[in-house]
Design a protein around this motif. Structure first.
Motif, PDB file in Angstrom:
ATOM      1  N   VAL A 148       0.775  -1.132  -0.059  1.00 49.34           N
ATOM      2  CA  VAL A 148       0.043   0.185   0.014  1.00 49.34           C
ATOM      3  C   VAL A 148       0.915   1.219  -0.164  1.00 49.34           C
ATOM      4  CG1 VAL A 148      -1.641   1.305   1.275  1.00 49.34           C
ATOM      5  CG2 VAL A 148      -1.978  -1.214   1.069  1.00 49.34           C
ATOM      6  N   THR A 149       1.952   1.291   0.858  1.00 50.34           N
ATOM      7  CA  THR A 149       2.781   2.487   1.029  1.00 50.34           C
ATOM      8  C   THR A 149       3.473   2.457  -0.307  1.00 50.34           C
ATOM      9  OG1 THR A 149       3.199   2.073   3.238  1.00 50.34           O
ATOM     10  CG2 THR A 149       4.649   3.302   2.320  1.00 50.34           C
ATOM     11  N   ALA A 150       4.085   1.701  -1.033  1.00 50.68           N
ATOM     12  CA  ALA A 150       4.871   1.501  -2.104  1.00 50.68           C
ATOM     13  C   ALA A 150       3.885   2.054  -3.197  1.00 50.68           C
ATOM     14  CB  ALA A 150       5.298   0.281  -2.529  1.00 50.68           C
ATOM     15  N   LYS A 151       2.740   1.628  -3.304  1.00 56.77           N
ATOM     16  CA  LYS A 151       1.685   2.179  -4.540  1.00 56.77           C
ATOM     17  C   LYS A 151       1.300   3.474  -4.174  1.00 56.77           C
ATOM     18  CE  LYS A 151      -2.452   1.006  -7.043  1.00 56.77           C
ATOM     19  NZ  LYS A 151      -3.784   0.571  -7.155  1.00 56.77           N
ATOM     20  N   GLY A 152       1.167   3.933  -3.015  1.00 56.58           N
ATOM     21  CA  GLY A 152       0.579   5.275  -2.592  1.00 56.58           C
ATOM     22  C   GLY A 152       1.910   6.427  -3.026  1.00 56.58           C
ATOM     23  N   GLU A 153       2.874   5.968  -2.672  1.00 53.22           N
ATOM     24  CA  GLU A 153       4.125   6.560  -3.031  1.00 53.22           C
ATOM     25  C   GLU A 153       4.334   6.833  -4.528  1.00 53.22           C
ATOM     26  OE1 GLU A 153       7.777   5.388  -1.149  1.00 53.22           O
ATOM     27  OE2 GLU A 153       6.929   5.619   0.973  1.00 53.22           O
ATOM     28  N   ARG A 154       4.117   5.747  -5.369  1.00 52.28           N
ATOM     29  CA  ARG A 154       4.423   5.821  -6.790  1.00 52.28           C
ATOM     30  C   ARG A 154       3.195   6.640  -7.449  1.00 52.28           C
ATOM     31  NH1 ARG A 154       5.081   0.070  -6.294  1.00 52.28           N
ATOM     32  NH2 ARG A 154       2.897  -0.013  -6.921  1.00 52.28           N
ATOM     33  N   GLY A 212       3.890  31.230  -8.163  1.00 52.99           N
ATOM     34  CA  GLY A 212       4.815  30.483  -9.201  1.00 52.99           C
ATOM     35  C   GLY A 212       4.970  29.298  -9.742  1.00 52.99           C
ATOM     36  N   THR A 213       5.865  29.071 -10.644  1.00 53.75           N
ATOM     37  CA  THR A 213       6.090  27.869 -11.625  1.00 53.75           C
ATOM     38  C   THR A 213       6.576  26.698 -10.770  1.00 53.75           C
ATOM     39  OG1 THR A 213       6.095  29.146 -13.701  1.00 53.75           O
ATOM     40  CG2 THR A 213       6.648  26.894 -13.718  1.00 53.75           C
ATOM     41  N   PHE A 214       6.069  25.645 -10.448  1.00 55.82           N
ATOM     42  CA  PHE A 214       6.613  24.467  -9.771  1.00 55.82           C
ATOM     43  C   PHE A 214       7.980  23.936 -10.439  1.00 55.82           C
ATOM     44  CE2 PHE A 214       5.900  19.933  -8.707  1.00 55.82           C
ATOM     45  CZ  PHE A 214       6.660  19.844  -7.442  1.00 55.82           C
ATOM     46  N   GLN A 215       8.777  23.848  -9.616  1.00 54.87           N
ATOM     47  CA  GLN A 215      10.144  23.196 -10.093  1.00 54.87           C
ATOM     48  C   GLN A 215      10.594  21.858  -9.489  1.00 54.87           C
ATOM     49  OE1 GLN A 215      13.443  25.999 -10.317  1.00 54.87           O
ATOM     50  NE2 GLN A 215      14.667  24.440 -11.761  1.00 54.87           N
ATOM     51  N   CYS A 216      10.310  21.900  -8.023  1.00 56.65           N
ATOM     52  CA  CYS A 216      10.617  20.538  -7.386  1.00 56.65           C
ATOM     53  C   CYS A 216      10.290  20.529  -5.939  1.00 56.65           C
ATOM     54  CB  CYS A 216      12.391  20.465  -7.456  1.00 56.65           C
ATOM     55  SG  CYS A 216      13.218  21.313  -6.100  1.00 56.65           S
ATOM     56  N   LEU A 217      10.459  19.235  -5.459  1.00 54.58           N
ATOM     57  CA  LEU A 217       9.587  18.943  -4.185  1.00 54.58           C
ATOM     58  C   LEU A 217      10.576  18.077  -3.465  1.00 54.58           C
ATOM     59  CD1 LEU A 217       7.155  19.030  -2.008  1.00 54.58           C
ATOM     60  CD2 LEU A 217       6.255  17.340  -3.362  1.00 54.58           C
ATOM     61  N   ASP A 218      10.867  18.331  -2.234  1.00 48.70           N
ATOM     62  CA  ASP A 218      11.553  17.310  -1.345  1.00 48.70           C
ATOM     63  C   ASP A 218      10.718  16.366  -0.760  1.00 48.70           C
ATOM     64  OD1 ASP A 218      11.332  18.757   0.916  1.00 48.70           O
ATOM     65  OD2 ASP A 218      13.576  19.493   0.758  1.00 48.70           O
ATOM     66  N   LYS A 219      11.247  15.471   0.223  1.00 50.38           N
ATOM     67  CA  LYS A 219      10.682  14.579   1.354  1.00 50.38           C
ATOM     68  C   LYS A 219      10.072  15.464   2.084  1.00 50.38           C
ATOM     69  CE  LYS A 219      12.670  10.134  -0.253  1.00 50.38           C
ATOM     70  NZ  LYS A 219      13.148   8.973   0.434  1.00 50.38           N
TER      71      LYS A 219
END
Length: 141
Positions: free
Chosen positions: A26-32, A58-65
Motif C-alpha cells: 500500500v505504501t509503495a503504491k501510494g508513493e508511486r 510561481g512555477t513549480f520546479q521541485c519538491l523534496d521529502k
C-alpha cells in the motif's frame, strides 16, 4: 481573475478490489501515485498559501521529502493596512523561492484557460509552452 483548483490527496483503492498483499505494498503504491502526480505538476503555475497568511504564485520546479517546494518566477502577495485602516494587497516579485513544508497551508493549481474563456485564449496557450522548457528534470535528482 486567475482561477485556482485546490489539489487533493490521491484516493486509495476500493475495498471491493480486495485487500492489498502487505502494508508495504500500500505504501509503495501510494508513493508511486504521489510521485507520478507531482511529476505531472512540474512546470505548472501553483499558488502556495503560507501559515502567516501570505501566498506565493510561481512555477513549480521541485519538491523534496520534507514537502519543501521550489518555485520560480514567483510573486508574493500579503494583506496590508495603511494608516487609515484600509486593507489592500501588497505584491512583490521574488524570482526563485524555496517554501518550507512546515509553513504550507494549501497548494492550488492554476486552472488552464480554454478558448471558451473569452479574451485569454492566446495567453493561455502561450503560458503552457513557456513553462515546459524550464523544468528539464531539475526536481529529479
Amino acid at each position: 481573475m486567475t482561477k485556482y483548483k485546490v489539489l487533493a490527496a490521491p484516493t486509495m483503492p476500493d475495498a471491493a478490489a480486495g485487500p492489498p498483499a502487505t502494508p508495504q505494498a500500500v505504501t509503495a503504491k501510494g508513493e508511486r501515485e504521489a510521485v507520478s502526480r507531482m511529476e505531472g505538476l512540474l512546470g505548472e503555475t501553483l499558488k502556495v498559501t503560507l501559515t502567516d497568511g501570505r501566498f506565493v504564485v510561481g512555477t513549480f520546479q521541485c519538491l523534496d521529502k520534507k514537502k519543501n517546494f521550489i518555485l520560480y518566477n514567483c510573486e508574493e502577495t500579503r494583506r496590508v493596512s495603511d494608516e487609515n485602516g484600509v486593507e489592500g494587497d501588497a505584491k512583490r516579485s521574488l524570482g526563485l523561492v524555496m517554501v518550507p513544508g512546515k509553513h504550507l497551508v494549501s497548494v492550488e493549481l492554476e486552472e488552464k484557460k480554454t478558448p471558451d474563456d473569452g479574451d485569454g485564449a492566446s495567453a493561455g496557450g502561450g503560458g503552457g509552452g513557456g513553462g515546459g522548457g524550464g523544468g528539464d528534470g531539475g526536481g529529479k535528482g
